[in-house]
Design an enzyme around this catalytic site. Sequence first.
Site, PDB file in Angstrom:
ATOM      1  CD  GLU A  89      35.096  71.406   7.238  1.00 14.81           C
ATOM      2  OE1 GLU A  89      35.893  70.423   7.438  1.00 14.81           O
ATOM      3  OE2 GLU A  89      35.517  72.348   6.490  1.00 14.81           O
TER       4      GLU A  89
ATOM      5  CD  GLU B 272      40.388  69.991   3.019  1.00 15.91           C
ATOM      6  OE1 GLU B 272      39.526  70.557   3.694  1.00 15.91           O
ATOM      7  OE2 GLU B 272      41.360  70.155   2.727  1.00 15.91           O
TER       8      GLU B 272
HETATM    9  O1  G3I Z   1      46.889  80.578  16.038  1.00 12.53           O
HETATM   10  C1  G3I Z   1      47.396  81.305  15.052  1.00 12.53           C
HETATM   11  C2  G3I Z   1      47.624  82.699  15.864  1.00 12.53           C
HETATM   12  O2  G3I Z   1      48.775  82.414  17.080  1.00 12.53           O
HETATM   13  C3  G3I Z   1      48.345  83.684  14.981  1.00 12.53           C
HETATM   14  O3  G3I Z   1      48.567  84.958  15.659  1.00 12.53           O
HETATM   15  C4  G3I Z   1      47.490  83.795  13.866  1.00 12.53           C
HETATM   16  C5  G3I Z   1      48.165  84.958  12.674  1.00 12.53           C
HETATM   17  O4  G3I Z   1      48.632  84.120  11.661  1.00 12.53           O
HETATM   18  O5  G3I Z   1      47.132  82.504  13.111  1.00 12.53           O
HETATM   19  C6  G3I Z   1      46.536  81.494  13.941  1.00 12.53           C
HETATM   20  O6  G3I Z   1      46.415  80.407  13.414  1.00 12.53           O
HETATM   21  C7  G3I Z   1      45.445  80.543  12.457  1.00 12.53           C
HETATM   22  C8  G3I Z   1      44.252  79.397  12.888  1.00 12.53           C
HETATM   23  O7  G3I Z   1      43.501  79.334  11.776  1.00 12.53           O
HETATM   24  C9  G3I Z   1      43.590  79.903  14.062  1.00 12.53           C
HETATM   25  O8  G3I Z   1      42.931  81.159  13.926  1.00 12.53           O
HETATM   26  C10 G3I Z   1      45.986  80.037  11.188  1.00 12.53           C
HETATM   27  O9  G3I Z   1      46.863  81.334  10.572  1.00 12.53           O
HETATM   28  C11 G3I Z   1      45.026  79.932  10.031  1.00 12.53           C
HETATM   29  O10 G3I Z   1      45.399  79.440   8.917  1.00 12.53           O
HETATM   30  C12 G3I Z   1      43.657  78.983  10.293  1.00 12.53           C
HETATM   31  O11 G3I Z   1      42.696  78.994   9.603  1.00 12.53           O
HETATM   32  C13 G3I Z   1      41.950  77.799   9.857  1.00 12.53           C
HETATM   33  C14 G3I Z   1      42.136  76.865   8.440  1.00 12.53           C
HETATM   34  O12 G3I Z   1      41.305  75.732   8.647  1.00 12.53           O
HETATM   35  C15 G3I Z   1      43.619  76.392   8.576  1.00 12.53           C
HETATM   36  O13 G3I Z   1      43.526  75.610   7.560  1.00 12.53           O
HETATM   37  C16 G3I Z   1      40.521  78.269   9.819  1.00 12.53           C
HETATM   38  O14 G3I Z   1      40.303  78.935  11.077  1.00 12.53           O
HETATM   39  C17 G3I Z   1      39.639  77.032   9.759  1.00 12.53           C
HETATM   40  O15 G3I Z   1      38.104  77.492   9.661  1.00 12.53           O
HETATM   41  C18 G3I Z   1      39.824  76.306   8.418  1.00 12.53           C
HETATM   42  O16 G3I Z   1      39.145  75.002   8.547  1.00 12.53           O
HETATM   43  C19 G3I Z   1      39.202  74.230   7.315  1.00 12.53           C
HETATM   44  C20 G3I Z   1      38.943  72.839   8.028  1.00 12.53           C
HETATM   45  O17 G3I Z   1      39.749  72.309   8.821  1.00 12.53           O
HETATM   46  C21 G3I Z   1      38.974  71.741   6.969  1.00 12.53           C
HETATM   47  N1  G3I Z   1      38.113  72.343   5.779  1.00 12.53           N
HETATM   48  C22 G3I Z   1      38.333  73.595   5.225  1.00 12.53           C
HETATM   49  C23 G3I Z   1      38.150  74.663   6.324  1.00 12.53           C
HETATM   50  C24 G3I Z   1      38.335  75.875   5.744  1.00 12.53           C
HETATM   51  O18 G3I Z   1      39.739  76.020   5.314  1.00 12.53           O
END
Ligand code: G3I
Length: 367
Positions: free
Chosen positions: A259, A154
């Site tokens: 994805e 990105e």
């Molecule tokens: O691990 C922490 C946990 O300790 C905490 O309690 C919880 C509460 O906030 O957050 C957890 O982290 C989260 C992480 O996913 C693991 O579940 C983050 O907040 C959350 O922002 C993160 O979201 C991920 C996101 O990328 C972050 O940018 C999504 O799961 C994941 O599907 C998403 O994937 C991205 C690709 O990498 C790139 N392209 C877009 C795609 C969707 O956004």
Amino acid sequence: MNKKLLFLCLAMMPLASMAQQGLKDAIGKYCLIGAAINQWQSDGQVPEGDAIVDKHFNCAVAENCMKPESLAPAEGIFDFRVADKFVSYCQQHKLKVLGHCLVWHSQAPDWWFTNGYTASPASKEVLRERLIKHIKTVVGHFKGQVHGWDVVNEAIEDDGSFRKSPYFNLLGEEFIELAFRTAHEADPDAELYYNDYSMAGEKKREAVCRLVMNLKAKGLRIDGVGMQSHNGLDYPNLEEYEKSMDAFAACGVKVMITELDLNVLPSPEGFGGADISQNFEMQQKLNPYTAGLPKDKQKEVDARWLQLFNIFYKHRSQISRINLWGVSDGGSWLNGWPVKGRTNYPLLFDRQYKEKPVINEIIKLYQ
Ligand code: G3I
């Protein structure tokens, strides 16, 4: 056995063998087919998910645990425990491992961009050294275990300009060349990819082709372009989507659907692309299917899946991987984005980890 019963058995044979078949038995003849696996599943806590993986997939990506903020929580500290478990999980389930991702503006550790303990921004030299160290250490750690890496994720805006990330602001385009060069040095056998969303956009398509040709002109290895494909029922424009596949293939690289998911919920005004920073208030009208998808909506969703997989089949000579972004509806990021707390149905397996009927139609396409 009377003739009628024999005839019935013979007639049922194709359907029976179809149900036995997994996506990998059909699509796997042409390309890798897989999914993003979350930490709970790679930690062995989702046996129903394991059953799906074993039947349908031959590759996997870690949804979060191989991202910079997970692997490099503090300066000089690398934590590979969760990621190592993911790689062993893949080996146990005979899945090719795809690395996601080395350089991204989101989920990057804050300390990367600041100067030690002061809040002052890191210098160009310091950021360059940190990127090199991160890529060498991570790619080196998984050398020989990772089939290919999303090296840069990105970095291009929908208007074709470079995203004004801390990397670009400090290092300009050089950060992309540096990342691909360093990744190749760390594991010369690993494939290297550029990955992005909204790749059906003309301006983005042209800019990504320039990026690929620029790396090639500099003698740098790049094997593929990842079209994330966070699609919806009315986006992207499928003609433009196909044009992008042709354009990237014409640059001499593999095309990957990295994805894939299908948002079936109404979008809030002003929503667009897949930038994770978007966050909209919950409104009842934005969450209409909490009790399940109505039949006519399910029909519309299935038709869209078949439109997409018809395109993937048509472009099978260009596409080297199709990867769903998650395993089952319940675990999808699209339940929490861009509106928290919604009930979405964006994947091919439901909240009970049951196969959706459209899977059989998809398998038929590839027969
Ligand atoms: O691990 C922490 C946990 O300790 C905490 O309690 C919880 C509460 O906030 O957050 C957890 O982290 C989260 C992480 O996913 C693991 O579940 C983050 O907040 C959350 O922002 C993160 O979201 C991920 C996101 O990328 C972050 O940018 C999504 O799961 C994941 O599907 C998403 O994937 C991205 C690709 O990498 C790139 N392209 C877009 C795609 C969707 O956004």
